[in-house]
Design a protein around this motif. Structure first.
Motif, PDB file in Angstrom:
ATOM      1  N   SER A 111       0.851  -1.178   0.000  1.00 19.31           N
ATOM      2  CA  SER A 111       0.000   0.000   0.000  1.00 19.31           C
ATOM      3  C   SER A 111       0.898   1.242   0.000  1.00 19.31           C
ATOM      4  O   SER A 111       2.083   1.158  -0.315  1.00 19.31           O
ATOM      5  CB  SER A 111      -0.935  -0.037   1.211  1.00 19.31           C
ATOM      6  N   ASP A 128      -3.717   2.353  10.770  1.00 18.99           N
ATOM      7  CA  ASP A 128      -5.059   1.890  10.439  1.00 18.99           C
ATOM      8  C   ASP A 128      -6.081   3.022  10.362  1.00 18.99           C
ATOM      9  O   ASP A 128      -7.285   2.792  10.440  1.00 18.99           O
ATOM     10  CB  ASP A 128      -5.518   0.826  11.439  1.00 18.99           C
ATOM     11  N   LYS A 141      -4.879   2.316  -3.682  1.00 25.42           N
ATOM     12  CA  LYS A 141      -4.271   1.652  -2.536  1.00 25.42           C
ATOM     13  C   LYS A 141      -5.269   1.509  -1.385  1.00 25.42           C
ATOM     14  O   LYS A 141      -5.210   0.542  -0.616  1.00 25.42           O
ATOM     15  CB  LYS A 141      -3.021   2.414  -2.096  1.00 25.42           C
ATOM     16  N   GLU A 145      -6.338  -2.093   0.312  1.00 27.04           N
ATOM     17  CA  GLU A 145      -6.468  -2.428   1.732  1.00 27.04           C
ATOM     18  C   GLU A 145      -7.847  -3.015   2.025  1.00 27.04           C
ATOM     19  O   GLU A 145      -7.980  -3.966   2.824  1.00 27.04           O
ATOM     20  CB  GLU A 145      -6.225  -1.187   2.576  1.00 27.04           C
ATOM     21  N   SER A 149      -8.751  -6.735   3.491  1.00 29.93           N
ATOM     22  CA  SER A 149      -9.613  -6.968   4.646  1.00 29.93           C
ATOM     23  C   SER A 149     -10.704  -7.975   4.306  1.00 29.93           C
ATOM     24  O   SER A 149     -11.009  -8.885   5.096  1.00 29.93           O
ATOM     25  CB  SER A 149     -10.228  -5.641   5.103  1.00 29.93           C
ATOM     26  N   CYS A 161      -1.055  -5.110   4.981  1.00 32.57           N
ATOM     27  CA  CYS A 161      -1.004  -3.970   4.077  1.00 32.57           C
ATOM     28  C   CYS A 161       0.048  -2.991   4.591  1.00 32.57           C
ATOM     29  O   CYS A 161      -0.106  -2.430   5.682  1.00 32.57           O
ATOM     30  CB  CYS A 161      -2.353  -3.281   4.016  1.00 32.57           C
ATOM     31  N   ARG A 163       1.792   0.436   4.287  1.00 32.68           N
ATOM     32  CA  ARG A 163       1.707   1.779   3.729  1.00 32.68           C
ATOM     33  C   ARG A 163       3.117   2.350   3.580  1.00 32.68           C
ATOM     34  O   ARG A 163       3.657   3.010   4.468  1.00 32.68           O
ATOM     35  CB  ARG A 163       0.844   2.686   4.614  1.00 32.68           C
ATOM     36  N   VAL A 203      -2.789  -3.354   8.997  1.00 33.68           N
ATOM     37  CA  VAL A 203      -2.273  -2.237   8.215  1.00 33.68           C
ATOM     38  C   VAL A 203      -1.138  -1.629   9.021  1.00 33.68           C
ATOM     39  O   VAL A 203      -1.284  -1.389  10.232  1.00 33.68           O
ATOM     40  CB  VAL A 203      -3.365  -1.180   7.964  1.00 33.68           C
TER      41      VAL A 203
END
Length: 260
Positions: A111, A128, A141, A145, A149, A161, A163, A203
């Motif tokens: 991501s 998150d 992106k 995510e 999920s 994920c 970032r 995340v």
């Protein structure tokens, strides 16, 4: 330790940087891209699959007998909506569906900070935090995510994920001093994602422990990630740019659909 890892986008920027850094005794790297990657070195255990993340059949073949997928494939910069939708969004669904059908237990999704580019940098947004994308690329992106999920909740797949801030050998601008993820730290982070016993859906921020870091590493540290690099070594080489209050910086004003 996963014995066979599929890397999509293996001939791209981050894929090329990760290939030597994720090499391990007893591990096979299966490399997928539309562009053939560099030939294998004598001491490399690699398998090459030429194909696109948008091709369900190619992805299903690539996912067979794989322990984990590191999904780096797709457009890495702003581009037109049709291409973004086809490659980054539908391509991610194709990758996840192929992994599900092949019984792959874990997928790591690349991501981006652009998912939350319109959040204030001073806010230090948690990994998150809900999406505030700054570009079509950021939207793709955020969709990535969400798909991750869904596939975790529906099918029990471990999905992480990451970032990513900016993963290059060097920092190129002042914004990068905060969001840089060194290639060595990227490999450390991906190893943590690969080897955590049962991460579920997560995340997490993918940045180094930079002096000017605007985002937390809490979630990544919970997986065992320890950064060893700091972008401050490049500070003297970087030309100061305009102070921007938003995490996405100049990307928040880039015309949508135009390359940046």
């Amino acid at each position: 330790m996963p014995e066979r890892i599929l890397i999509t986008g293996a001939a791209g920027g981050i894929g090329t940087l990760m290939r030597p850094r994720l090499r391990r005794a007893g591990r096979t790297l299966r490399l997928l891209d539309v562009v053939p990657p560099e030939p294998a070195a004598p001491d490399e255990d690699v398998e090459v699959v030429e194909g696109s993340v948008t091709d369900p059949d190619a992805m299903l073949r690539a996912c067979r007998d794989v322990d984990a997928v590191l999904h780096l494939g797709g457009h890495s910069r702003e581009t037109g909506w049709a291409e973004t939708l086809s490659v980054n969004i539908d391509g991610t669904r194709t990758v996840l569906e192929a992994a599900r059908l092949a019984g792959v237990p874990r997928v790591i999704l690349a991501s981006s900070n652009h998912v939350v580019g319109f959040r204030p940098a001073a806010e230090a947004p948690a990994a998150d935090s809900s999406p505030r994308p700054d570009t079509y690329y950021g939207v793709s992106k955020a969709a990535m995510e969400a798909l991750g999920s869904l596939y975790h909740s529906r099918f029990g797949m471990d999905v992480l994920c990451v970032r990513i801030g900016s993963c290059f050998e060097k920092v190129h601008d002042e914004r990068g001093l905060g969001l840089w993820l060194s290639p060595d730290d990227a490999a450390r982070l991906f190893e943590a994602c690969l080897n955590h016993p049962s991460p579920g859906y997560r995340v997490l921020w993918g940045v180094s422990d930079n002096t000017r870091r605007p985002v937390p590493l809490t979630e990544a540290a919970e997986l065992g990630y320890v950064s060893r690099d700091d972008s401050e070594i490049f500070a003297a080489e970087v030309t100061p740019d305009s102070d921007h209050p938003l995490l996405g910086g100049p990307f928040t004003t880039t015309p949508l659909g135009e390359p940046n």
